[in-house]
Write an enzyme that holds these catalytic residues in place. Structure first.
Site, PDB file in Angstrom:
ATOM      1  N   LYS A 193      -3.713   2.859  -2.902  1.00 29.24           N
ATOM      2  CA  LYS A 193      -4.659   3.122  -1.816  1.00 29.24           C
ATOM      3  C   LYS A 193      -4.435   4.500  -1.239  1.00 29.24           C
ATOM      4  O   LYS A 193      -4.033   4.668  -0.103  1.00 29.24           O
ATOM      5  CB  LYS A 193      -4.567   2.071  -0.701  1.00 29.24           C
ATOM      6  CG  LYS A 193      -5.295   0.798  -1.026  1.00 29.24           C
ATOM      7  CD  LYS A 193      -5.964   0.264   0.196  1.00 29.24           C
ATOM      8  CE  LYS A 193      -6.753  -0.968  -0.174  1.00 29.24           C
ATOM      9  NZ  LYS A 193      -8.084  -0.948   0.281  1.00 29.24           N
ATOM     10  N   ASP A 246       0.829  -1.200   0.000  1.00 30.40           N
ATOM     11  CA  ASP A 246       0.000   0.000   0.000  1.00 30.40           C
ATOM     12  C   ASP A 246       0.861   1.246   0.000  1.00 30.40           C
ATOM     13  O   ASP A 246       2.003   1.218   0.440  1.00 30.40           O
ATOM     14  CB  ASP A 246      -0.831   0.041   1.299  1.00 30.40           C
ATOM     15  CG  ASP A 246      -2.058  -0.812   1.202  1.00 30.40           C
ATOM     16  OD1 ASP A 246      -2.341  -1.347   0.134  1.00 30.40           O
ATOM     17  OD2 ASP A 246      -2.745  -0.946   2.249  1.00 30.40           O
ATOM     18  N   MET A 275      -9.792   7.964   8.513  1.00 29.15           N
ATOM     19  CA  MET A 275     -10.325   8.331   7.193  1.00 29.15           C
ATOM     20  C   MET A 275     -11.324   9.481   7.286  1.00 29.15           C
ATOM     21  O   MET A 275     -12.426   9.401   6.757  1.00 29.15           O
ATOM     22  CB  MET A 275     -11.002   7.111   6.557  1.00 29.15           C
ATOM     23  CG  MET A 275     -10.018   6.023   6.212  1.00 29.15           C
ATOM     24  SD  MET A 275     -10.775   4.659   5.363  1.00 29.15           S
ATOM     25  CE  MET A 275     -11.439   3.753   6.721  1.00 29.15           C
TER      26      MET A 275
END
Ligand code: SAH
Length: 461
Positions: free
Chosen positions: A58, A36, A168
């Site tokens: 990502k 990632d 997030m």
């Protein structure tokens, strides 16, 4: 290790040392590494030589590969009979879609193992000085995503925990604060953001629900970041340990040697390669034992000189009559590794220091060999020639500038130059040392090169 295996490996939150021992083992044995964007790229150096390394991205909204394709690639590589390490940021199963990748392996009948990692949800608060729980503040903690699947516009679920940690959430922080207030959190509830947690450029911003957006106005938050909501944020004043360490940009080869100095940001800006032109220098190497003196001005000079000597089937026994000089302690130590003790090693670790020591010796008529880099100062050979010595320069290696990952200089306190070549390469790439940064170097000769480039470097003791 069985053939055909997928290891889902939690690579930790950013600091490369926060991967588990088990994760490291899987990584070092894998034929293919799928990684990632958020993992420390330093970890990739641990993969075995020849391992295929594939970035599957990502970023917050811009996945390099869609999730289905990442899973398909995992399966495809495993079906080719390879051991695959799937390196995922933080922990594999916490908002990392690791569950979906493991399901894909299960459905394809591929053997898999999951190696947990240190999640950013806990590591970023730790490095920021905020324990998610504390007996005086709260006994519960909830970890929440502030980002839903595309098209899902329901408000964020706000759990009633003493501490709430949001991942997030950078693009959605305004809504999150609103949802917290609507859910009954007081306007003066403490909130902190930890940007780039555990990395050298970690930033912590603190406020309360009613003023937090103002706190972010001057310098907007960058991803990745987490938010911590609750009384525990108050503990940061006492428990902040990470931001007190100096952050040192290290441009040389052995960052581990300097770990005690602070947070080491490693960017290897040059690498040394053996000089290829053997035809030209082999005659000098073959008769190397006939020189009166051999003078080394760097550890790399020692390393590549002996590499060439060994390649000719010779070894240190040919030097029974030759005397050796080393410019400084590090070079002398390198010589010792080849069984040779330097006869001369000046306290003033420079060409000048060496010349002062040679002034005590009558070198007129003596043959002196100088194994060195392609780009080297003339001070020493000229000084020795003036005293009547027959000096021969021997290029045994050359330095090559490397492309390096970006550095955020706002978060650097010191730069450590380990050789004149690192100074030259740095100045070529960045122009100079920003004013707020203290330059350090390893010896007088590096300091002299720094000075030539208007850099006032302090010698590291
Ligand atoms: N599985 C990961 C989380 C993946 S979701 C883990 O366990 O850490 C991606 C989110 O993780 C980012 O949006 C951010 O909120 C958080 N994150 C990852 N690395 C971070 C870091 N170094 N500092 C702060 N937050 C980070």
């Amino acid at each position: 290790m069985p053939k055909t295996m997928v290891y889902l490996v939690g690579a930790g939150p950013g600091d490369k040392d926060l991967i588990t021992v088990k994760g490291l083992k899987a990584l070092s044995q894998a034929d293919v590494v799928l990684y990632d964007h958020l993992i420390s790229h330093d970890l990739l150096a641990i993969a075995k030589p020849g391992a295929e390394k594939i970035s599957v991205g990502k970023f917050a909204s811009d996945h390099t590969l869609p999730q289905e394709e990442i899973s398909a690639l995992l399966i495809q590589k495993a079906k080719e009979g390879k051991v695959v390490a799937r390196l995922k940021g933080g922990d594999c199963y916490l908002f990392g879609r690791g569950g979906e990748e493991a399901q894909a392996c299960f459905e394809a009948g591929i053997a898999f193992e999951v190696i947990p990692g240190i999640t950013s949800a806990l590591a970023a608060p730790c490095y920021a000085g905020i324990p998610p729980t504390h007996r005086d503040c709260t006994s519960s903690v909830a970890i929440v995503t502030g980002h839903r699947k595309k098209g899902d516009d329901r408000p964020i679920d706000i759990p009633h925990a003493g501490t709430v940690i949001f991942l997030m959430s950078v693009g959605n922080i305004q809504n999150i604060i609103q949802s917290l207030l609507t859910a009954g959190y007081a306007a003066d509830t403490k909130i902190a953001a930890v940007e780039h947690g555990t990395c050298y450029n970690q930033r912590v911003v603190k406020g309360t629900l009613d003023n937090f957006l103002d706190c972010l106005k001057d310098k907007p938050l960058r991803t990745p970041a987490i938010f911590i909501v609750g009384k525990v944020v108050e503990l940061q004043e006492q428990l902040d340990w990470f931001s007190k360490k100096p952050r040192i940009l290290h441009l040389g080869n052995h960052p581990e040697r300097y770990a005690h100095l602070g947070i080491i940001v490693h960017r290897q800006i040059i690498h040394c390669v053996e000089a290829a032109d053997n035809e030209q220098i082999n005659p000098s190497l073959r008769k190397a034992g006939q020189y009166d003196w051999i003078v080394f001005t760097s550890g790399n000079g020692v390393k590549f000189f002996f590499k060439k000597i060994h390649a000719l089937g010779l070894d240190a026994r040919i030097f029974s009559k030759t005397r050796f000089a080393a410019i400084g302690q590090a070079t002398a130590q390198r010589l010792m590794e080849f069984g040779i003790k330097a006869d001369i090693c000046p306290a003033d670790e420079s060409s000048k220091g060496l010349l002062e020591m040679f002034a005590e010796i009558d070198v007129a008529g003596l043959s002196i060999l100088l194994p060195q880099a392609q780009v080297s100062s003339d001070e020493l050979p000229e000084g020795l020639s003036k005293r009547g010595a027959k000096v021969e320069k021997l290029v045994v290696y050359q330095t090559i500038d490397k492309d390096i990952e970006d550095v955020d200089f706002d978060y650097i306190d010191q730069i450590l130059f380990t050789s004149g070549s690192t100074v030259r390469a740095f100045v070529k790439k960045f122009g100079g040392v920003p004013k707020h940064i203290q330059a350090l170097c390893l010896g007088l000769s590096t300091q002299a090169v720094a000075k030539e480039h208007n850099i006032d470097a302090k010698i590291l003791k």
